[in-house]
Motif scaffolding. Structure first.
Motif, short mmCIF file in Angstrom:
data_model
loop_
_atom_site.label_atom_id
_atom_site.label_comp_id
_atom_site.label_asym_id
_atom_site.label_seq_id
_atom_site.Cartn_x
_atom_site.Cartn_y
_atom_site.Cartn_z
N GLU A 40 39.60 -60.97 -3.34
CA GLU A 40 39.45 -59.56 -3.67
C GLU A 40 40.60 -59.08 -4.55
OE1 GLU A 40 39.08 -57.42 -0.02
OE2 GLU A 40 37.32 -58.57 0.65
N ARG A 41 41.82 -59.51 -4.21
CA ARG A 41 43.00 -59.03 -4.92
C ARG A 41 43.71 -60.11 -5.72
NH1 ARG A 41 46.06 -54.91 -0.64
NH2 ARG A 41 44.22 -53.63 -0.15
N HIS A 42 43.44 -61.34 -5.41
CA HIS A 42 44.16 -62.42 -6.09
C HIS A 42 43.82 -62.45 -7.58
CE1 HIS A 42 46.23 -66.21 -6.66
NE2 HIS A 42 45.15 -66.70 -7.26
N VAL A 43 44.86 -62.62 -8.41
CA VAL A 43 44.68 -62.74 -9.86
C VAL A 43 45.25 -64.09 -10.28
CG1 VAL A 43 45.26 -61.80 -12.12
CG2 VAL A 43 44.84 -60.25 -10.20
N THR A 57 29.20 -69.23 -8.52
CA THR A 57 29.53 -67.96 -7.88
C THR A 57 28.45 -67.63 -6.86
OG1 THR A 57 30.60 -67.21 -9.92
CG2 THR A 57 30.05 -65.52 -8.28
N GLU A 58 28.88 -67.36 -5.63
CA GLU A 58 27.93 -67.09 -4.55
C GLU A 58 27.66 -65.60 -4.38
OE1 GLU A 58 28.31 -70.76 -1.49
OE2 GLU A 58 29.84 -69.22 -1.28
N SER A 59 28.70 -64.78 -4.52
CA SER A 59 28.53 -63.33 -4.39
C SER A 59 29.59 -62.63 -5.22
CB SER A 59 28.64 -62.91 -2.92
OG SER A 59 29.95 -63.15 -2.42
N GLY A 60 29.31 -61.37 -5.57
CA GLY A 60 30.25 -60.63 -6.39
C GLY A 60 30.27 -61.15 -7.81
N ALA A 92 35.73 -59.00 -10.55
CA ALA A 92 35.16 -57.99 -11.43
C ALA A 92 34.43 -56.92 -10.65
CB ALA A 92 34.20 -58.64 -12.43
N SER A 93 34.50 -56.99 -9.32
CA SER A 93 33.80 -56.00 -8.49
C SER A 93 34.67 -55.66 -7.29
CB SER A 93 32.45 -56.54 -8.02
OG SER A 93 32.61 -57.73 -7.28
#
Length: 301
Positions: A40-43, A57-60, A92-93
């Motif tokens: 969620e927050r990791h860049v 990609t499974e979700s988001g 991105a979400s």
């Protein structure tokens, strides 16, 4: 961070807080790695890998920069990075994104392609870092658990070959050669499939590899896989599992418990045995055992 071993590698789990988590696995013998993660927050800072990296990609959604352009991978899409492709990445979400990524060394990719085409192809390059390909996404989703779990060697090799072939043939700019995959003549195909079946039948409880079957059949692993499916309607790993399930049924009929039958029949654990028993026969091992006990021993001929 916690670490636990699997039958064929080591897996570690990292829970960074704020909803972020990651589980990572590495093969001890070959350049194969896999990660299942939610961020969620990791860049990600710009970086690259010395392997081909395929992710589904499974979700988001994840957005990233690669080769000087921005890209977004939403649920169901696949990311494909060549070795040494610099890229970054972030959610991105608002809910973050969940994905499965596999890093496959060039030597492993070359081994798969050589087996398919007899060394006639060039190493693949992927122009598009994001592709919308449901067939490939499914192949990657099937490969990931086979790598990180204690799957039989046959299952891992079949799914690895399927994923690499799907990636190269469907999405690579320069792939496995213009002549296509090697095929056996019909008569040779039947003989190869029967030789492999004979080995599986006598060694159903052994951890056979795809190369073991190919050597017995006298052809490449890929040619043997195609021949076996054409002759028997299933992959060699499916036939191996069916033999083990039949052995387990015999043990259950003789009064053995499900856990004992699972171990004696060569399953990694009781949960794996239970899942496949239900998938193939429609009932649980316990239901089958109780019905067998109620019916009593088979009548003498």
């Amino acid at each position: 961070m916690s670490r636990r071993g699997t039958g064929d590698g080591a897996e570690s789990a990292d829970h960074a807080g704020s909803g972020d988590w990651a589980r990572y696995w590495r093969d001890p013998d070959r350049p194969l790695e896999a990660m299942h993660a939610h961020f969620e927050r990791h860049v990600f800072h710009p970086h690259s890998h010395d392997a081909y990296s395929f992710a589904v990609t499974e979700s988001g959604a994840q957005r990233f920069t690669c080769r000087g352009a921005g890209h977004t991978s939403a649920a169901g899409m696949v990311m494909a990075f060549n070795p040494d492709d610099p890229h970054d990445g972030e959610s991105a979400s608002e809910p973050g994104f969940t994905y499965r990524i596999m890093h496959i060394g060039p030597d492993v990719v070359r081994e798969v392609l050589d087996d398919v085409t007899d060394g006639r192809g060039a190493m693949p390059l992927f122009d598009r870092p994001v592709v919308d390909d449901p067939v490939l996404a499914r192949a990657l989703r099937r490969l990931h658990p086979a790598l990180v779990g204690a799957a039989d060697p046959l299952v891992r090799e079949e799914r690895l070959s399927a994923a690499v072939e799907a990636m190269v043939r469907r999405n690579a700019r320069r792939g496995a050669g213009p002549s296509g995959p090697r095929e056996l003549p019909v008569g040779a195909q039947t003989r190869a499939a029967r030789r492999a079946r004979d080995l599986l039948t006598v060694s159903w409880d052994q951890p056979l590899t795809a190369q073991d079957l190919a050597a017995a059949a006298g052809c490449s692993r890929f040619a043997l896989y195609r021949a076996f499916r054409a002759e028997y309607g299933m992959a060699p790993s499916d036939f191996q599992r069916l033999l083990r399930l039949r052995r387990a049924r015999a043990l259950l009929t003789a009064g053995h418990g499900a856990a004992e039958a699972a171990t004696a029949a060569g399953f990694a654990d009781q949960a794996h045995f239970h899942r496949w028993f239900v998938r193939c026969f429609g009932i649980t091992p316990g239901t089958f055992r109780r019905a067998a006990a109620a019916a009593g021993p088979p009548a003498a001929p």
